[in-house]
Design a protein around this motif. Structure first.
Motif, mmCIF file in Angstrom:
data_model
loop_
_atom_site.group_PDB
_atom_site.id
_atom_site.type_symbol
_atom_site.label_atom_id
_atom_site.label_comp_id
_atom_site.label_asym_id
_atom_site.label_seq_id
_atom_site.Cartn_x
_atom_site.Cartn_y
_atom_site.Cartn_z
ATOM 1 N N PHE A 1 1.214 -9.069 -6.183
ATOM 2 C CA PHE A 1 2.643 -8.867 -6.398
ATOM 3 C C PHE A 1 2.864 -7.733 -7.394
ATOM 4 C CE2 PHE A 1 2.211 -13.255 -5.018
ATOM 5 C CZ PHE A 1 3.273 -13.429 -4.130
ATOM 6 N N LYS B 1 3.238 -15.886 -7.684
ATOM 7 C CA LYS B 1 3.007 -14.686 -8.492
ATOM 8 C C LYS B 1 2.081 -14.980 -9.660
ATOM 9 C CE LYS B 1 6.396 -11.902 -9.433
ATOM 10 N NZ LYS B 1 7.724 -11.416 -9.896
ATOM 11 N N LYS C 1 10.957 -11.335 2.602
ATOM 12 C CA LYS C 1 9.787 -11.329 3.478
ATOM 13 C C LYS C 1 9.532 -12.712 4.079
ATOM 14 C CE LYS C 1 5.195 -9.156 3.414
ATOM 15 N NZ LYS C 1 5.574 -7.978 4.229
ATOM 16 N N LEU C 2 9.907 -13.755 3.360
ATOM 17 C CA LEU C 2 9.706 -15.121 3.853
ATOM 18 C C LEU C 2 10.451 -15.379 5.161
ATOM 19 C CD1 LEU C 2 9.961 -17.213 0.561
ATOM 20 C CD2 LEU C 2 7.892 -16.685 1.868
ATOM 21 N N ILE D 1 12.438 -8.976 -2.881
ATOM 22 C CA ILE D 1 11.623 -8.374 -1.809
ATOM 23 C C ILE D 1 10.773 -9.449 -1.137
ATOM 24 C CG2 ILE D 1 9.729 -6.786 -1.300
ATOM 25 C CD1 ILE D 1 12.302 -5.314 -1.824
ATOM 26 N N TRP D 2 10.135 -10.273 -1.952
ATOM 27 C CA TRP D 2 9.251 -11.311 -1.413
ATOM 28 C C TRP D 2 10.044 -12.435 -0.751
ATOM 29 C CZ3 TRP D 2 5.322 -8.488 -1.510
ATOM 30 C CH2 TRP D 2 5.027 -7.660 -2.613
ATOM 31 N N GLU D 3 11.225 -12.728 -1.322
ATOM 32 C CA GLU D 3 12.071 -13.759 -0.725
ATOM 33 C C GLU D 3 12.540 -13.330 0.669
ATOM 34 O OE1 GLU D 3 15.155 -14.372 -3.550
ATOM 35 O OE2 GLU D 3 13.802 -15.190 -5.085
ATOM 36 N N GLN E 1 6.925 -10.896 9.746
ATOM 37 C CA GLN E 1 6.012 -11.613 8.865
ATOM 38 C C GLN E 1 5.717 -13.017 9.395
ATOM 39 O OE1 GLN E 1 4.230 -10.712 6.121
ATOM 40 N NE2 GLN E 1 3.358 -12.771 6.222
ATOM 41 N N ILE F 1 8.114 -18.695 -5.125
ATOM 42 C CA ILE F 1 7.577 -17.347 -5.347
ATOM 43 C C ILE F 1 7.023 -17.167 -6.770
ATOM 44 C CG2 ILE F 1 8.194 -14.893 -5.541
ATOM 45 C CD1 ILE F 1 7.821 -15.771 -2.691
ATOM 46 N N ASP G 1 11.600 -10.028 -7.118
ATOM 47 C CA ASP G 1 11.364 -11.227 -6.316
ATOM 48 C C ASP G 1 12.146 -11.205 -5.010
ATOM 49 O OD1 ASP G 1 9.733 -12.014 -8.311
ATOM 50 O OD2 ASP G 1 10.897 -13.786 -8.909
ATOM 51 N N PHE H 1 1.674 -18.466 1.419
ATOM 52 C CA PHE H 1 2.899 -17.672 1.461
ATOM 53 C C PHE H 1 3.770 -18.095 2.643
ATOM 54 C CE2 PHE H 1 5.554 -14.014 2.441
ATOM 55 C CZ PHE H 1 6.032 -13.667 1.187
#
Length: 329
Positions: free
Chosen positions: A72, A65, A84-85, A80-82, A90, A61, A78, A53
């Protein structure tokens, strides 16, 4: 008295032999068991999701997933995860995990040994897929074990003095160290084979936790007792030095067969210290009832030819009776 002393000194070599023989054969038995365990074949697969990650891009992503769908939740888009990168916290979590664990090689070896021991004593056990991750320091869920999956939140093992743990109470942050990682995994496994007692007595609950710790004696023979119970070495030394007085306290106040739920909070639940209602309380570690239960189970197993599986279902009062438990003075 002089004649007795002379007799003893004359017989000393024999006494030494008589004492050493059982110890020698016991060690040989343990060594033989460990040799057999080392030959148990297992397939251990460790996936470093935390690393994957940390090094992916927004375009990657969907692939993550697909590979880790259980990480996930579908309700989160998506985006949200983008986001977070590029989240600074993080990124810092990932960097600190990398500093602490690197290639995870040492921990992988410890996990492999643990699973070999589990497989030896519990042949039906299937080695789970291991996935390491960061969890935003959700220390209460730092280990999650299912039938097929073991999730390890590595950001919960950065060391008790790490700045990420500044707002966490000291008795909790003490356990947030990588020396306790494999012990925590063993705890998660023991909860799957141990049933919490229906009997509500203090003794039953003490012995229940004693069984959990004794399982670690068998599954983790190469770590310290302090690591097994989650103490510092100073806390372990305190428990050992005061074992006799603790036992007297429980017995003289008729606590063993009490069903008072307050006893859990005083002596079994995680806490900064145990609550005897004495001046020494602040010097004591928490969960001392678990420590005493552990010593009872050890005494029982040392005096009885009982298999590990058989022990798990035995009632606490029978274990105490057959243990002839006498605390160290």
């Amino acid at each position: 008295m002089k004649r007795l002393f002379k007799y003893f000194t004359k017989q000393a070599p024999l006494c030494m032999v008589l004492w050493i023989f059982p110890f020698f054969f016991s060690c040989k038995k343990i060594d033989k068991t460990e040799q057999e365990i080392a030959k148990v074949p297992i397939e251990l697969h460790i996936s470093r999701f935390d690393r994957e990650f940390a090094h992916t891009t927004p375009e990657g992503i969907p692939q993550l997933k697909k590979k880790y769908p259980y990480l996930f939740p579908e309700q989160f888009p998506d985006s949200i995860w983008e986001a977070k990168l590029s989240d600074t916290l993080q990124i810092e979590l990932s960097e600190e995990v990398e500093k602490t664990f690197g290639d995870f090689e040492e921990e992988a070896g410890e996990l492999e040994s643990l699973f070999q021991h589990i497989k030896y004593y519990f042949p039906e056990f299937e080695v789970p897929k291991v996935v390491t991750l960061t969890s935003d320091v959700r220390y209460e869920d730092r280990i999650i074990l299912t039938d097929t999956l073991l999730l390890i939140g590595l950001d919960n093992y950065l060391g008790p003095d790490h700045r990420f743990y500044g707002g966490i109470q000291r008795y909790i942050s003490t356990g947030l160290d990588k020396q306790f990682l494999v012990s925590d995994v063993a705890s998660a496994f023991s909860k799957r084979v141990l049933t919490y007692p229906r009997n509500r007595t203090f003794l039953s609950r003490m012995v229940h936790y004693g069984k959990e710790l004794y399982i670690k004696d068998r599954l983790l023979p190469n770590i310290t007792d302090a690591q097994k119970i989650g103490y510092t070495q100073e806390e372990m030394d305190w428990a050992i030095a005061n074992e006799e007085e603790m036992w007297k306290y429980f017995v003289e106040r008729d606590l063993l067969y009490s069903t008072d739920s307050q006893l859990d909070r005083k002596f079994l639940d995680p806490a900064p210290f145990s609550k005897f209602g004495l001046e020494l309380d602040n010097e004591s570690p928490g969960r001392l009832g678990r420590f005493v239960g552990w010593q009872i189970v050890r005494a029982f197993m040392g005096k009885n030819e009982v298999g590990l599986r058989q022990l798990l279902d035995m009632p606490a009062d029978e274990i105490l009776k057959e243990s002839n438990y006498k605390p160290r003075k």
